[in-house]
Design an enzyme around this catalytic site. Structure first.
Site, PDB file in Angstrom:
ATOM      1  N   HIS A 634       0.838  -1.204   0.000  1.00 13.78           N
ATOM      2  CA  HIS A 634       0.000   0.000   0.000  1.00 13.78           C
ATOM      3  C   HIS A 634       0.873   1.254   0.000  1.00 13.78           C
ATOM      4  O   HIS A 634       0.887   2.030   0.955  1.00 13.78           O
ATOM      5  CB  HIS A 634      -0.943  -0.016   1.206  1.00 13.78           C
ATOM      6  CG  HIS A 634      -2.042  -1.024   1.088  1.00 13.78           C
ATOM      7  ND1 HIS A 634      -1.962  -2.275   1.648  1.00 13.78           N
ATOM      8  CD2 HIS A 634      -3.248  -0.972   0.449  1.00 13.78           C
ATOM      9  CE1 HIS A 634      -3.067  -2.951   1.389  1.00 13.78           C
ATOM     10  NE2 HIS A 634      -3.867  -2.190   0.655  1.00 13.78           N
ATOM     11  N   HIS A 638       1.023   1.550  -5.660  1.00 14.63           N
ATOM     12  CA  HIS A 638      -0.365   1.064  -5.648  1.00 14.63           C
ATOM     13  C   HIS A 638      -1.332   2.200  -5.967  1.00 14.63           C
ATOM     14  O   HIS A 638      -2.256   2.031  -6.789  1.00 14.63           O
ATOM     15  CB  HIS A 638      -0.697   0.467  -4.273  1.00 14.63           C
ATOM     16  CG  HIS A 638      -2.157   0.228  -4.049  1.00 14.63           C
ATOM     17  ND1 HIS A 638      -2.888  -0.693  -4.758  1.00 14.63           N
ATOM     18  CD2 HIS A 638      -3.038   0.823  -3.186  1.00 14.63           C
ATOM     19  CE1 HIS A 638      -4.151  -0.675  -4.364  1.00 14.63           C
ATOM     20  NE2 HIS A 638      -4.268   0.231  -3.410  1.00 14.63           N
ATOM     21  N   HIS A 674      -6.009   7.793  -1.916  1.00 15.30           N
ATOM     22  CA  HIS A 674      -6.905   6.920  -1.157  1.00 15.30           C
ATOM     23  C   HIS A 674      -6.182   6.079  -0.104  1.00 15.30           C
ATOM     24  O   HIS A 674      -6.844   5.526   0.782  1.00 15.30           O
ATOM     25  CB  HIS A 674      -7.677   6.007  -2.107  1.00 15.30           C
ATOM     26  CG  HIS A 674      -6.925   4.793  -2.554  1.00 15.30           C
ATOM     27  ND1 HIS A 674      -5.972   4.837  -3.543  1.00 15.30           N
ATOM     28  CD2 HIS A 674      -6.978   3.498  -2.135  1.00 15.30           C
ATOM     29  CE1 HIS A 674      -5.470   3.630  -3.722  1.00 15.30           C
ATOM     30  NE2 HIS A 674      -6.054   2.788  -2.884  1.00 15.30           N
ATOM     31  N   ASP A 675      -4.856   5.952  -0.169  1.00 17.44           N
ATOM     32  CA  ASP A 675      -4.113   5.189   0.848  1.00 17.44           C
ATOM     33  C   ASP A 675      -2.986   6.011   1.455  1.00 17.44           C
ATOM     34  O   ASP A 675      -1.988   5.439   1.928  1.00 17.44           O
ATOM     35  CB  ASP A 675      -3.551   3.893   0.242  1.00 17.44           C
ATOM     36  CG  ASP A 675      -4.545   2.742   0.290  1.00 17.44           C
ATOM     37  OD1 ASP A 675      -5.396   2.749   1.201  1.00 17.44           O
ATOM     38  OD2 ASP A 675      -4.490   1.856  -0.579  1.00 17.44           O
ATOM     39  N   ASP A 784      -9.327  -0.142  -7.003  1.00 14.27           N
ATOM     40  CA  ASP A 784      -8.518  -0.540  -5.846  1.00 14.27           C
ATOM     41  C   ASP A 784      -8.148  -2.023  -5.923  1.00 14.27           C
ATOM     42  O   ASP A 784      -7.056  -2.431  -5.493  1.00 14.27           O
ATOM     43  CB  ASP A 784      -9.298  -0.249  -4.562  1.00 14.27           C
ATOM     44  CG  ASP A 784      -8.397  -0.211  -3.340  1.00 14.27           C
ATOM     45  OD1 ASP A 784      -7.163  -0.059  -3.494  1.00 14.27           O
ATOM     46  OD2 ASP A 784      -8.926  -0.317  -2.215  1.00 14.27           O
TER      47      ASP A 784
END
Length: 904
Positions: A634, A638, A674-675, A784
């Site tokens: 992550h 990614h 998003h991460d 994702d």
């Protein structure tokens, strides 16, 4: 068409370029072409030309200078004017749902002219010196167990009532009429207890009139309306030898104007009946119940000093079967004149004592509320417990109003008498936030919206009551009292609603109950407000701790790095293969991924449409990469892959036309962020380890943290890429950002999966905010999980990275938390990885890509890739299974051989 930047400065962009879309090999970019031209005439040759122009921006710029017409330049200027509000997606945004825009576009706040509670000069209402003459006792006393309380010890009524002067008829036979009246008046003049006074009055009336039985009825109810008044007696059939305790066991109510007693109360006139059974007003049912026969009766009103009827005295059956005479009537009325004054004084004193007691109870309740305010649930549990004990009803609820909607509720707390009884027996406390009872939205919603009290004695006859809440529960709402809880700092605003259900003995809730609840609600409003402030402070401290932790690890990318990136030539989309669903980033350097990120912003025309500064965008992208930790999976790579797949989906399907510019920008930003600051551990680990993030967010822990880090970067000086958006556009982008990042939590996807599948099956309603949100969530989940759709060699590499990160978390859980990890994260069960992958694909991945391929035929390759990988993982799982079976056979053979050798 769009062009990259060669050398230095921002990229040059063709004026007719808005957005793009393509099939698996070609891209369609010309905004000026109609749909037929896009679908039929635009070929791969045009894509090659466009790629050439992207690779040679200097040539393209020179061409425009030499050959562009004035009308083309004018069209470019019109096309890239600041978009109007109409370009925003359909979205109901509340002010609280979005982060404030940058200072350049944020509206200025005008200070309120209303003074704060602490800023104004206090208004004098009462001075403490005024209480000196009253000789009041200490307001706070200590009970026998040492607990402080505002409730004063009970007063000894014998000090107030004086010596009881009970005399017999024989004792008074020597007194004349005046002396007799005076003697009896002395008997009642110092008595301030209403019940004791009434008993004395009745016994003295019996002495005066030689009656066998006496009763006294007091007027109750609303004096402004005769229809609401009634007569009530706690003392019935008093004789010369009876005691207060003997005759006050049962309370008797008589409707206003009913019977002889009711007639006297209504007319204010005395009544002397010689034969009750011949009088139509007489109620014979009372004799039937008591077994006592009433022959003669005399009733007379008791009036106060201003002539209002406050009660009715009744004497029954004169001694020796006689009749009450005119003399009896005159003595009766004269004595009752003095009784009225004494009775009114006793009632006033009783009310003052009750008022003092009520204030003491409210102060005690306030002390209970403010004693411990650690959490909202604890405080409201105390509120509900004491409310049930105070009002004596079956159920109590506190419903907190949603900040964004005055008629809906964000939190519901409830408690019942059964719960309190179970707690008193030592059983665990029930969670007051565990919704077990149905919410009658009609009545509570009405109270929340209007701020009015609702007191219903027959709910089934009230149109606001929803009868379905009782269906199939075995419970019936008989009486309801619902009252608003107002904000402590804004009395006109409703903060919540009290709802009390079914008072004991099926009695209606009285105005006295309303007064108590209303007064108590004031303290509750302050208590709830204080707890919320405390929880906000605790969250702020937790957020500060997390922020300090993040800032110690991360920093904004250096300006020099951003300048260097902004001056580099950006390869074309075709050169980077960004439109392909089989995109592979393993061959790219980190600097190439940043260039590819810029290319996606350029080709989606986001830079020009939202007037994003190119250097600021370069620095923002570099900072986003820097704010990803160096974890196994992550990480920045990614996030970049998720964004690339979103770009490919939007362009291949041409969904940019339906989504619009705002949502395209929000989705790209959400994919990249998003991460952010992922620690290589999931939400479950944060909760198990009880770290600061878990205290800050109870659900979607990491996703909320990723969103917060995204907002921090967007609001940091030097990386404010949204600085030139209007306030409405900024709020819309932030709303989409939050919604999309939270959608990457698989728990959110699973909760919304059925609803999402339905809208895909029925067709997305693009005018519905809910449908758009579900559709964005599906796209985010698909991107994702996109690694599962890649060609098998790429899928294997990524699976190894994911497994390594999962096993690392499992090792931490086993070593630090002393917990056994789940099989997916248990290194000791690595051989089960293929079968677990098959289950993951079947349960999670396959439904996602089936829905997407249903929405667009262009996305079939994603479903095919997922299906191919499932076959490969299934084959590996079968192979492992066969090896295990063979291994077990060999083990059994070895054991058998050992047994045979031992036997030989």
């Amino acid at each position: 068409m769009t062009g990259g930047m060669g050398g230095g400065g921002p990229p040059s962009v063709n004026p007719n370029t808005e957005s793009l879309g393509e099939d698996s090999s070609c891209i369609l970019l010309e905004e000026g072409l109609d749909d037929n031209t896009l679908n039929n005439e635009y070929s791969c040759e045009y894509a090659d030309v466009e790629a050439f122009l992207d690779e040679h921006p200097d040539f393209f710029q020179n061409y425009l200078i030499r050959k562009a017409t004035r009308s083309m330049i004018d069209a470019w200027l019109v096309s890239y004017a600041i978009p109007q509000v109409s370009c925003l997606p359909n979205s109901n945004l509340s002010p609280d749902s979005a982060t404030d825009p940058p200072e350049s576009s944020a509206p200025r706040l005008i200070p309120s002219s209303k003074s704060g509670s602490g800023g104004a000069t206090p208004v004098r209402k009462v001075s403490a010196h005024e209480f000196e003459k009253g000789g009041l006792t200490k307001p706070l006393v200590t009970t026998i167990d040492g607990t402080p309380t505002f409730l004063s010890p009970p007063t000894n009524m014998s000090e107030l009532t004086g010596q009881i002067r009970k005399k017999s008829r024989t004792d008074m036979s020597t007194l004349d009429e005046t002396e007799l009246i005076l003697e009896l008046v002395k008997d009642i003049c110092n008595d301030l207890d209403v019940r004791s006074l009434c008993h004395k009055i009745l016994q003295n009336v019996g002495i005066l009139t030689y009656a066998d039985r006496c009763s006294l009825f007091l007027v109750a109810g609303d004096p402004s309306s005769n229809q609401c008044q009634y007569l009530v007696s706690n003392l019935f059939d008093v004789s010369s030898n009876s005691t207060v305790e003997e005759v006050s066991k049962n309370e008797i109510k008589i409707p206003w104007g009913t019977g002889i007693v009711g007639y006297v109360a209504k007319t204010g006139e005395s009544c002397n009946v010689t034969d009750c059974y011949k009088d139509a007003r007489f109620n014979q049912e009372v004799d039937a119940m008591t077994g006592y026969k009433t022959s003669s009766m005399m009733c007379s009103p008791i009036k106060d000093s201003i002539g209002d009827v406050i009660g009715v005295a009744q004497v029954i059956n004169k001694a020796n079967d006689g009749f009450f005479t005119n003399t009896d009537e005159r003595l009766f009325e004269r004595y009752l004149q003095f009784c009225g004054i004494g009775l009114r004084n006793a009632q006033i004193y009783e009310r003052s004592q009750l008022e003092v007691k009520r204030n003491q109870v409210l102060l005690d309740l306030a002390g209970v509320i403010f004693q411990e305010q650690s959490t909202l649930e604890t405080t409201i549990h105390r509120i509900l417990t004491h409310m049930l004990c105070l009002i004596q009803c079956q159920r109590a609820q506190v419903l907190l109003v949603h900040e964004g909607s005055q008629s809906t509720f964000s939190q519901i707390y409830e408690l019942s008498q059964e719960d309190i009884e179970q707690e008193s027996k030592g059983e665990p406390k029930k969670s007051v936030q565990e919704t077990r009872f149905p919410v009658n939205a009609g009545i509570t919603g009405y109270v929340a919206a209007t701020g009015e009290t609702v007191n219903i004695s027959e709910p089934y006859k009230d149109a606001r009551f929803d009868q379905s809440v009782d269906a199939g529960t075995g419970f019936k709402h008989s009486t309801i009292l619902a009252m608003p809880i107002r904000h402590a700092d804004s009395p006109g605003k409703v903060q919540g609603v009290f709802q009390l259900v079914n008072k004991f003995d099926s009695l209606p809730f009285t105005p006295n109950d309303e007064n108590f609840v209303e007064a108590f609600a004031i303290f509750c409003g302050m208590g709830i407000n204080n707890v919320k402030m405390y929880e906000t402070a605790v969250m702020a401290m937790a957020k500060q701790q997390v922020t300090l932790e993040v800032l110690s690890y991360h920093a904004i990318s250096p300006l020099e790095e951003a300048v260097k990136l902004s001056r580099q030539r950006i390869p074309s989309t075709s050169a980077l293969n960004l439109h392909s669903f089989t995109f592979d980033d393993f061959s790219l350097e980190d600097s190439d991924t940043l260039k590819a990120g810029l290319r996606m912003f350029i080709d989606l025309d986001l830079i020009n449409r939202f007037n994003i500064d190119y250097l600021t965008l370069s620095r923002w992208l570099s900072s986003v990469r820097k704010n990803y930790r160096d974890v196994t999976y992550h990480n920045w790579r990614h996030a970049f892959n998720v964004c690339q797949l979103m770009f490919a989906i939007i362009t291949n399907t041409m969904w940019w036309k339906k989504l619009g510019e705002i949502e395209c920008l929000g989705l790209v930003l959400a994919c990249l962020c998003h991460d952010l600051d992922h620690r290589g551990t999931n939400n479950s680990f944060q909760i198990k380890s009880s770290n600061s993030l878990a205290r800050l967010y109870s659900t979607s822990t990491m996703e909320h943290h990723h969103f917060d880090q995204c907002i921090m970067l967007l609001n940091t000086k030097g990386t404010q890429i949204l600085a030139n958006l209007s306030q409405e556009e900024f709020k819309a982008v932030i709303h989409i950002l939050e919604d999309s990042i939270l959608a990457t939590d698989l728990a959110v996807y699973l909760r919304r999966r059925k609803e999402t599948a339905n809208i895909i099956k029925q067709g997305v309603n693009w005018k519905s905010d809910s449908d758009r949100s579900l559709f964005r969530g599906l796209m985010m989940t698909a991107c994702d999980l996109g690694a599962i759709t890649k060609p098998w060699p790429i899928q294997q590499k990524i699976a190894q990275l994911v497994t390594t990160e999962f096993f690392h978390q499992g090792d931490m859980e086993r070593a630090e938390l002393k917990l056994r990890p789940i099989p997916m994260m248990d290194r000791e069960k690595a051989e089960q990885l293929p079968s677990m992958q098959v289950n993951f694909i079947d349960e999670i991945c396959m439904p996602v890509y089936e829905s997407l391929s249903t929405a667009s035929q262009h996305l079939k390759p994603l479903l095919s890739g997922c299906q191919d990988n499932r076959k490969n993982w299934s084959s590996m799982a079968d192979s492992h299974k066969d090896k295990n079976i063979e291994k077990e056979k060999n083990t059994d053979n070895d054991k058998n051989m050992d047994k045979e050798s031992k036997a030989g």
